[in-house]
Write an enzyme that holds these catalytic residues in place. Structure first.
Site, mmCIF file in Angstrom:
data_model
loop_
_atom_site.group_PDB
_atom_site.id
_atom_site.type_symbol
_atom_site.label_atom_id
_atom_site.label_comp_id
_atom_site.label_asym_id
_atom_site.label_seq_id
_atom_site.Cartn_x
_atom_site.Cartn_y
_atom_site.Cartn_z
ATOM 1 N N GLU A 296 -0.689 5.843 13.665
ATOM 2 C CA GLU A 296 -0.530 6.855 12.341
ATOM 3 C C GLU A 296 -0.584 7.988 13.784
ATOM 4 O O GLU A 296 -0.028 9.031 13.243
ATOM 5 C CB GLU A 296 -1.288 6.544 11.174
ATOM 6 C CG GLU A 296 -0.808 8.093 10.762
ATOM 7 C CD GLU A 296 -1.686 7.766 9.366
ATOM 8 O OE1 GLU A 296 -2.518 7.589 8.810
ATOM 9 O OE2 GLU A 296 -1.265 9.003 8.419
ATOM 10 N N HIS B 215 -2.595 8.216 6.087
ATOM 11 C CA HIS B 215 -2.780 7.161 5.573
ATOM 12 C C HIS B 215 -4.145 6.709 5.452
ATOM 13 O O HIS B 215 -4.762 6.127 5.096
ATOM 14 C CB HIS B 215 -2.110 6.265 5.945
ATOM 15 C CG HIS B 215 -1.803 4.716 4.913
ATOM 16 N ND1 HIS B 215 -1.953 5.125 3.977
ATOM 17 C CD2 HIS B 215 -2.046 3.379 5.459
ATOM 18 C CE1 HIS B 215 -1.622 3.641 3.625
ATOM 19 N NE2 HIS B 215 -1.912 2.613 5.012
ATOM 20 N N PHE C 241 1.730 -3.483 3.942
ATOM 21 C CA PHE C 241 1.991 -5.429 4.218
ATOM 22 C C PHE C 241 3.558 -5.505 3.929
ATOM 23 O O PHE C 241 3.965 -4.866 2.589
ATOM 24 C CB PHE C 241 1.214 -5.920 3.809
ATOM 25 C CG PHE C 241 0.255 -6.198 4.444
ATOM 26 C CD1 PHE C 241 -0.790 -4.899 5.423
ATOM 27 C CD2 PHE C 241 -1.379 -7.045 4.206
ATOM 28 C CE1 PHE C 241 -2.278 -5.196 5.760
ATOM 29 C CE2 PHE C 241 -2.658 -6.759 4.160
ATOM 30 C CZ PHE C 241 -2.967 -6.369 5.093
ATOM 31 N N HIS D 243 -10.008 2.357 0.040
ATOM 32 C CA HIS D 243 -8.023 2.001 0.100
ATOM 33 C C HIS D 243 -7.753 1.362 -1.790
ATOM 34 O O HIS D 243 -8.230 0.012 -1.396
ATOM 35 C CB HIS D 243 -8.453 1.053 0.543
ATOM 36 C CG HIS D 243 -6.663 0.754 1.339
ATOM 37 N ND1 HIS D 243 -5.317 1.685 0.542
ATOM 38 C CD2 HIS D 243 -5.209 0.869 2.075
ATOM 39 C CE1 HIS D 243 -4.038 1.155 0.867
ATOM 40 N NE2 HIS D 243 -4.145 0.676 2.102
ATOM 41 N N CYS E 124 0.772 -1.193 0.273
ATOM 42 C CA CYS E 124 0.601 -0.169 -0.181
ATOM 43 C C CYS E 124 0.995 1.115 -0.353
ATOM 44 O O CYS E 124 -0.025 2.097 -0.255
ATOM 45 C CB CYS E 124 -0.853 0.112 1.481
ATOM 46 S SG CYS E 124 -2.349 -1.439 1.479
ATOM 47 N N LYS F 204 -9.422 8.065 2.044
ATOM 48 C CA LYS F 204 -10.283 6.904 2.150
ATOM 49 C C LYS F 204 -11.852 6.976 2.182
ATOM 50 O O LYS F 204 -12.019 5.651 2.496
ATOM 51 C CB LYS F 204 -8.838 5.648 2.958
ATOM 52 C CG LYS F 204 -8.027 5.506 1.883
ATOM 53 C CD LYS F 204 -6.491 4.880 3.384
ATOM 54 C CE LYS F 204 -5.324 4.386 2.057
ATOM 55 N NZ LYS F 204 -4.995 5.784 2.257
#
Lengths: 420, 79
Positions: free
Chosen positions: A320, A309, A405, A346, A169, A341
């Site tokens: 975050e 994010h 990830f 996403h 991502c 998002k």
């Protein structure tokens, strides 16, 4: 090959293109994003009845034949078609004249977190049902993630450095950061850089469902992506792409280009902790931001907008937030932050590139997009996330975070104009 | 030469190679005239196999260079 140009050491953005769940094309997308429109709905690209998650943010107004010849449009995986479309729009927007000499110094770095999973799924089924001799010879070229860059370079005859990033991502943000360095050190005069993703297919939906990371709010798709909200239950998978024309500052000035902004800081780190979960002390995210500030030579107090994010998962949003507080101190409570998002879901490997594009538009227009569906903030997420309604505010610098990830953490800092 | 087979070969060729129907004449070579590369040829042969329910072994693919070759080969197979 023509002579190596002398780099100015500064890199600006002079063109942008996007394919998103709200719209194809930057001018169509941006007003909808500011208005807080929602791109999440029941999945239509496949029958989702058997899946625990039945919702996604799909691109609705896209026809590959508008961007590729008929034969190619039918064959390529959707992630490649998205990349070519965004790249074509970005080049047009930049107004750059592609001379034979410039083509040798014009590169491409468009990443994808996954690559051609739709084609992979279809062809695997053919192999199982009809035997190995029935697998298309185009499976390999149109499945491999680097083909977004490769195909784009062929379509536009761009012969400079050709590469890609594959960092889940954070792919899109890494692609822009890496392209920044390629231009800065003089290995290219200009780059098409960004991310693309098309993960909405049977195996993609099944795999992300199995990872238990996605929202299952199937009865209320429009409420499903709710970053920083206490009632969130996972991210909403999405598809799309964004590509920027990045260019050596002196080259852009010499041709009188329209300049959206400048890349001034690129930070990255690894969590070295877990394959999918972020590090509990947010140390990786903190170090990525610190590196970006160090390279940019500015202080956190100079940031006027953070594009988070903000995935709408418990761990991301909490950690975050914690990382921003650590890096920004008291100013963390003052700086406007939002997660787009909430509106477009996403887009995985495309998300960092779409975020960069949004930061540049926000600074151009003095308007910051909101975080929608934020009615019941998580007490652990207590910053200013621009809830529900866009805000008029002029940022001189924007920062974006992008995490993937594998423990990839990426931060980009962008400056509004390229004035000295 | 069977008109039905010719029409179906034309249809598949137009679809696979993205060429105009009027270009797909019997004398047209798939690679020389219709722009097929080596991957296109593999894909095209597979499409003929699907369309006509036949197997075209790799060692026989070389016999199919033109549209007419394809029609003759398939006619023989269906014989």
């Amino acid at each position: 090959m023509s002579e190596r140009p002398v780099p100015s050491g500064r890199v600006v953005i002079t063109g942008m293109g996007a394919v998103t769940p709200l719209a194809t094309g930057v001018d169509n997308f941006w007003p909808k994003l500011l208005a807080g429109e929602n791109g999440v709905a029941r999945v239509t690209l496949l029958d989702p009845s058997e899946f625990s998650t039945q919702i996604a943010a799909e691109v609705k107004d896209f026809n590959a034949e508008d961007w590729l010849d008929k034969k190619e449009a039918r064959r390529v995986d959707r992630f490649i078609a998205f990349a070519v479309a965004s790249a074509t729009m970005a080049l047009k927007d930049s107004g750059i004249e592609l001379t034979d000499e410039l083509r040798d110094h014009f590169g491409v770095c468009i990443g994808s977190g996954i690559g051609g999973l739709t084609l992979m799924g279809e062809q695997h089924r053919r192999q199982v049902e009809h035997g190995p001799g029935k697998v298309t010879p185009f499976l390999v070229p149109y499945m491999i993630p680097d083909m977004a860059s490769g195909f784009t370079s062929i379509v536009h005859d761009l012969r400079g450095p050709n590469t890609c990033t594959v960092t889940a991502c954070s792919t899109g943000a890494n692609a822009i950061g890496d392209a920044y360095h390629i231009i800065k050190r003089g290995d290219a005069v200009a780059m098409l850089a960004g991310g693309t993703e098309a993960p909405i297919n049977e195996i993609g939906l099944a795999a992300f469902s199995a990872a238990r990371a996605m929202s299952t709010r199937n009865h209320e798709p429009h409420l499903a992506s709710r970053p920083f909200d206490l009632d969130r239950d996972g991210f909403v998978i999405a598809e799309g792409s964004a590509v920027l024309v990045m260019e050596d500052y002196a080259h852009a000035i010499a041709r009188g280009a329209k300049i959206y902004g400048e890349v001034v800081g690129y930070g990255m780190s690894g969590d070295a902790y877990h394959i999918t979960q972020p590090r509990p002390d947010a140390g990786g995210a903190i170090r990525a931001m610190q590196m970006a500030f160090d390279r940019a030579g500015i202080k956190p107090e100079q940031i006027g907008y953070i594009n988070a994010h903000g995935t709408s998962t418990y761990y991301n949003d909490k950690l975050e937030t914690m990382a921003i507080k650590h890096v920004f101190g008291d100013y963390a409570y003052k700086v406007p932050i939002s997660s787009i998002k909430s509106m477009i879901g996403h887009t995985l490997g495309a998300s960092g590139a779409i975020a960069a594009l949004v930061c540049l538009l926000a600074m151009r227009d003095g308007k910051l997009p909101p975080t929608i569906n934020l009615g019941n903030p998580d007490p652990e997420c207590d910053l200013d996330y621009i809830p529900n309604v866009y805000r008029e505010a002029q940022a001189e610098y924007s920062m974006l975070n992008s995490f993937g990830f594998g423990g990839h953490n990426v931060t980009l800092i962008l400056k509004r104009t390229a004035d000295a | 030469m069977s008109q039905d087979i010719l029409n179906r070969v034309k249809k598949v060729t137009v679809e696979e190679l993205g060429v105009k129907e009027e270009e797909v004449v019997e004398a047209a070579s798939f690679t020389e005239d219709l722009g097929a590369d080596s991957l296109d040829v593999v894909e095209l042969v597979m499409a003929f196999e699907d369309e006509f329910g036949i197997d075209i072994p790799d060692e026989e693919v070389g016999e199919i260079k033109t549209v007419g070759d394809a029609v003759n080969y398939i006619s023989k197979k269906l014989g």
